[in-house]
Design an enzyme around this catalytic site. Structure first.
Site: not given
Ligand code: GDP
Length: 424
Positions: A12, A40
């Site tokens: 995440d 993701h």
């Molecule tokens: P992944 O599984 O590694 O792709 O991550 P997830 O999608 O589970 O979690 C990342 C969450 O944080 C998602 O809801 C993204 O839209 C959000 N996100 C990613 N980068 C950023 C950021 O720099 N700032 C903010 N506020 N949200 C982010």
């Protein structure tokens, strides 16, 4: 060019978001391990998407997406994931998507066994996503699974599923006392959800090898983070596959190719879904505030995530085992509400200060040592250049670079595609 994008922490970290951004520079995006336990999240000009099985490059028309032999694929879930994207106007054809003939099929009984076992464990449960991932990988190594290529030989498949169910029902019915599952129902499921994928099934070794020789740029997208890796993570509270960059060429089908570089996605604070030791965990009001600020609820399951300050000890280990060349620091904007930023700088184990990330026996008794760093306490979500960032934010980034021993090349300050700063 062969690049891996991998998670440094517990998952995440925002890998999907970074792959969506960086995939612009690549011709092919490849998922190499895991299944639909991934979630993701990608937000771009086409909408907000949660991808469980599909590589995040699927949202770019010109990219070819590959699901490698290291993956476990629930074809029913994939069908629905594709339908939802098509409804949103995303084109998905055999030109955009290639599925390895050697990828393992995650069957409905794997999901069932995952649930039966978690229920049996009750308060000792692992915190599984209940999507069948551990049972299907276990069967893979028992050499009793079906692969995508099997769908091409329906008559042989009928025989195989009969033999497998004879064995599997020993556990389902005799061990767990659940109603046995008929091979006919599984065959029907395979035909219903598998047949539409026949044109997508590819020998990804041949495809990727030729693509690489033709000078195509390939991006490998990992699922979860280093601390969830089956070998290096917080075993047994890990995933069942390798989340490590060096596994990427293997899980994609091209073990003979070497990565050119690895981008480690590292989060500005910590979060962790499910059970297991999470030394830097913040509880009470501090934890609630951070969870709310970061909207830390699982994309795949909706479960509230446990949260903590940036964990230097765990993240340095993650950076090391991933062999990261550069880091992408995500969610820095989330810390903007804090005047003082808590950072877990060491662990105390049996009274001794430690900065190495230990195995589970010692991790279970580790206590966090917290320090704090000055916060910037202002909105940074509109910053697009290094110079736009306040001094305290730059100091925080410099601290992470130094303590990780790795440069921070990207800083993400929002979920949207463009909310990212390239530092050099
Ligand atoms: P992944 O599984 O590694 O792709 O991550 P997830 O999608 O589970 O979690 C990342 C969450 O944080 C998602 O809801 C993204 O839209 C959000 N996100 C990613 N980068 C950023 C950021 O720099 N700032 C903010 N506020 N949200 C982010």
């Amino acid at each position: 060019m062969l690049t891996a994008i991998v998670g440094i922490n517990w998952g995440d970290e925002g890998k999907g978001r970074m792959v969506d951004l960086l995939s612009e520079d690549y011709d092919i995006v490849c998922r190499y391990q895991g299944g639909n336990n991934a979630g993701h999240t990608v937000i771009n000009d086409r909408g907000r998407f949660i991808l469980n099985l599909l590589p995040s490059g699927i949202l770019r028309d010109e990219a070819v997406n590959v699901m490698g032999p290291g993956m476990v694929i629930d074809i029913e879930h994939l069908t629905h994931e594709i339908e939802a994207l098509r409804d949103a106007g995303i084109a998905i054809t055999p030109k955009h998507l290639k599925i390895s003939d050697r990828a393992t099929i995650c069957m409905p009984y794997h999901k069932l066994l995952d649930c039966l076992e978690e229920d049996r464990l009750a308060d000792k449960k692992f915190g599984s996503t209940r999507r069948g991932i551990a049972p299907v990988y276990a069967d893979k190594y028992m050499k009793k699974t079906l692969r995508m290529g099997d769908l091409r030989q329906p008559e042989l498949l009928k025989e195989k599923i009969k033999d497998i169910m004879e064995w599997k029902n020993l556990t389902i019915a005799k061990a767990y006392g659940h109603e046995a599952i008929t091979p006919e129902s599984m065959y029907e499921w395979l035909m219903t959800y598998g047949t539409p994928f026949l044109d997508y099934i590819t020998n990804t070794t041949v495809y990727l090898d030729q693509a690489e020789k033709a000078g195509k740029r390939i991006l490998f997208e990992a699922q979860l983070g280093a601390l969830r890796d089956i070998d290096f993570g917080i075993y047994p509270y890990t995933s069942s596959s390798s989340t490590i960059a060096s596994y990427a060429p293997i899980g994609a089908g091209v073990p003979h190719l070497k990565l050119s570089n690895t981008i480690g996605i590292i989060k500005a604070y910590s979060s962790c879904v499910g059970e297991g030791p999470f030394t830097c965990e913040l509880f009470g009001e501090k934890g609630d505030e951070l969870r709310t600020a970061g909207d830390e609820f699982g994309a795949a399951t909706g479960r509230p995530r446990r949260v903590g300050g940036f964990d230097v000890v765990a993240s340095r280990f993650g950076t090391l085992v991933q062999g990261a060349d550069v880091l992408a620091l995500t969610k820095l904007d989330i810390l903007s509400y804090l005047k003082e930023i808590p950072v877990c700088t060491a662990y105390r184990i049996n009274g001794e200060l430690r900065d190495d990330f230990p195995a589970i026996d010692e991790l279970n008794i580790a206590e966090p040592v917290y320090e704090s760093m000055p916060g910037w306490n202002c909105d940074i979500s509109k910053c697009r250049k290094k110079e736009d960032l306040p001094k305290e934010a730059l100091d925080y980034i410099a601290y992470i670079e130094k303590s990780m021993g790795c440069p921070v090349k990207y800083v993400s300050v929002g979920a949207e595609r463009e909310a990212c700063i390239e530092m050099f």
